[in-house]
Design an enzyme around this catalytic site. Structure first.
Site, PDB file in Angstrom:
ATOM      1  CE1 TYR A 275       1.862   2.660  -3.524  1.00  0.00           C
ATOM      2  CE2 TYR A 275       2.960   0.521  -3.534  1.00  0.00           C
ATOM      3  CZ  TYR A 275       3.007   1.891  -3.675  1.00  0.00           C
ATOM      4  OH  TYR A 275       4.202   2.500  -3.991  1.00  0.00           O
TER       5      TYR A 275
ATOM      6  CG  ASP B  72      -0.643   7.810   1.202  1.00  0.00           C
ATOM      7  OD1 ASP B  72      -1.150   6.829   1.777  1.00  0.00           O
ATOM      8  OD2 ASP B  72       0.531   7.837   0.792  1.00  0.00           O
TER       9      ASP B  72
ATOM     10  CE  LYS C 119       1.563   5.976   7.146  1.00  0.00           C
ATOM     11  NZ  LYS C 119       2.172   5.079   6.162  1.00  0.00           N
TER      12      LYS C 119
END
Length: 530
Positions: free
Chosen positions: A276, A311, A383
């Site tokens: 990320y 995500d 998640k």
């Protein structure tokens, strides 16, 4: 894990699944070797924090930064800071780490790389000091285990109830405003409270000190903020007879230090994705992977569940076309996490409900992707992230989409369910927005019950075929990464369409290749499990 969560519904080819994991190991192994061969300023500061160094000068610069910078100026970073720092203490330059850091900041002490018996004495003293910090982490881990055993809930994968943990965000920018909001959310059913971090902290090469009263879209990840919120959630946990978990962010330039502080203050989950920071904060890839490995070793020791950030890829790339990149990243995160010592139950691998709702069969596609993640990682607490990219300000449409998101989460056995806000992309949620969002979750959970046990996609139907296709595309991509190297794949924009070369990005100047004399007592203790 219960019988229903073990059930396979996609009929994935076990040979293909094994091949995907094997390729992920091959793709990730050179990165682990790279991480083992290097250190960073933040890893070294984390060593000092484990040994008890805390606090900052009147301008807010942490003593850990002062001490690492002074050692680096005198002898370089490549040997680590442990030997030069404890050599100075053994020689009597100061009585403790804080005093030594103050003298270093004032320029009144110098460091050397000890050799022979002096090096042995310094290493012994450093190991003793850092081991005390590791014992504190162990004590906090045991404390959590006792509270969960007393009040629950545990994960379904650990024998807890088979319903997702409800994960809710607070983000006022003032920790003293976050606290009552977090407690209110817990009383309304939230199992996990995530405190959003202040915008821009990822790029600070120091950890701020103290309680945050004026953050930017969140509060800073500081030890004091962690302590305050943990105490508040312990208070409400006791009231509710239900352990409420706390989440923050171990990412950015200081992730090893933040992971250490979180472990010392008994945080329960940390956002800690392997890529990320590289992709979305333009942090140097080598810096990130080195920091990532150390932070995950801390999380493993502390019993912290990591949340990965796949995500986010789907907020910049198309959620259908790029679905296989999510699977590849999950497999890489699984490999990197386990290599660092994390167990399956600590892998909160991320994925999201981000397909354009106007696309025909969008919900079936969402189910296919969510089921694929569930069946590839049956023991991991996935998640599940709500829609953001296609939330357009129509709150009624958004509320309906969040209902579909909750339904997909129940049908596919997701275990960490982030509560979606109908006002996403409109405003920072009001308390009333959170209340309505929690009602949405409660309605779907209650109405569906154990609907999952009745949900069986047709073996050769749309959902099963789509999942198998995504897995096949993921294998193809992993084969290419094995040939070209993960750093090259990142540089070419494979993930989230972001191109990040290995010699670019922020923080590379804080990386050093380890010398033969390098010594890090924290890594030694963590890798030995001592």
């Amino acid at each position: 894990m219960t019988r229903t969560s073990r059930r396979h519904t996609l009929d994935l080819d076990p040979v293909a699944v094994r091949k995907a994991r094997s390729l992920a190991r091959r793709a990730g192994r050179p990165i682990v070797e790279l991480a083992r061969a290097h250190t960073t300023v933040s890893v070294e500061r984390a060593v000092l924090r484990l040994a008890g160094l805390d606090g900052a000068d009147p301008e807010g610069t942490p003593w850990a930064n002062h001490l690492v910078d002074a050692v680096r100026a005198d002898v370089g970073l490549e040997h680590g800071v442990a030997l030069p720092v404890w050599d100075a203490l053994v020689r009597g330059d100061a009585d403790d780490l804080t005093t030594l850091a103050q003298k270093a900041a004032a320029g009144s002490t110098r460091f050397r790389l000890p050799e022979g018996p002096a090096a042995t004495r310094a290493a012994r003293a450093a190991r003793r000091a850092v081991a005390a910090g590791i014992r504190q982490i162990d004590a906090r881990h045991r404390e959590r285990d006792r509270l969960v055993a007393r009040w629950g809930p545990d994960l379904a994968t650990n024998g807890g109830p088979e319903r997702p943990w409800i994960y809710l965000i607070v983000a006022t920018g003032d920790i003293y405003e976050d606290i009552p909001q977090a407690q209110a959310a817990a009383r309304e059913g939230a199992d996990v409270i995530a405190v959003i971090r202040s915008t821009g902290q990822s790029l600070l090469d120091y950890v701020p000190e103290g309680a945050t009263r004026e953050g930017y879209a969140g509060t800073y990840a500081t030890r004091e903020n962690f302590r305050l919120m943990r105490a508040a959630l312990d208070e409400v946990s006791k009231e509710l007879r239900r352990y409420v978990r706390l989440t923050n962010y171990a990412s950015g330039l200081c992730m090893p230090e933040i992971a250490t502080l979180a472990a010392l203050e008994r945080l329960d989950m940390m956002l800690n994705d392997s890529m990320y920071g590289i992709l979305f904060r333009d942090i140097n890839p080598i810096r990130t992977f080195v920091d990532q490995r150390f932070s995950r070793q801390i999380h493993a020791r502390a019993g912290i569940i990591i949340n990965t950030g796949e995500d986010n890829y789907l907020t910049t790339a198309d959620a259908v076309e790029a679905a296989h990149t999510v699977t590849v990243s999950q497999l890489l995160n699984e490999y990197f996490g386990k290599e660092a010592g994390l167990a399956d139950w600590q892998l909160g691998l991320g994925h999201a409900f981000e397909i354009d709702p106007d696309l025909p069969d969008s919900f079936r596609l969402e189910l296919a992707h969510a089921l694929l993640a569930r069946e590839l990682f049956p023991k991991a607490p996935l998640k599940w992230m709500p829609p953001t990219r296609h939330m357009n300000g129509d709150i009624f449409r958004g509320y309906l989409l969040n209902g579909f998101f909750n339904l997909a989460g129940i049908l596919t056995g997701q275990q960490i369910l982030l509560v979606g806000m109908m006002t996403e992309a409109v405003v920072t949620p009001w308390l009333s927005d959170r209340d309505l969002a929690l009602r949405n979750v409660r309605y779907v959970l209650n109405a569906c019950g154990n609907l999952r046990e009745d949900f069986r996609p047709a073996p050769d139907g749309f959902i099963a075929q789509r999942a198998r296709r995504v897995l096949a595309e993921a294998i193809d991509l992993l084969e290419r990464i094995c040939d070209e190297g993960l750093l090259n794949a990142i540089a070419e924009g494979t993930f989230g369409l972001m191109r990040r070369p290995a010699d670019g990005g922020k923080g590379l100047d804080g990386v050093a290749r380890k010398s033969d004399a390098y010594y890090n007592p924290a890594s030694e203790l963590l890798e030995a499990g001592a």
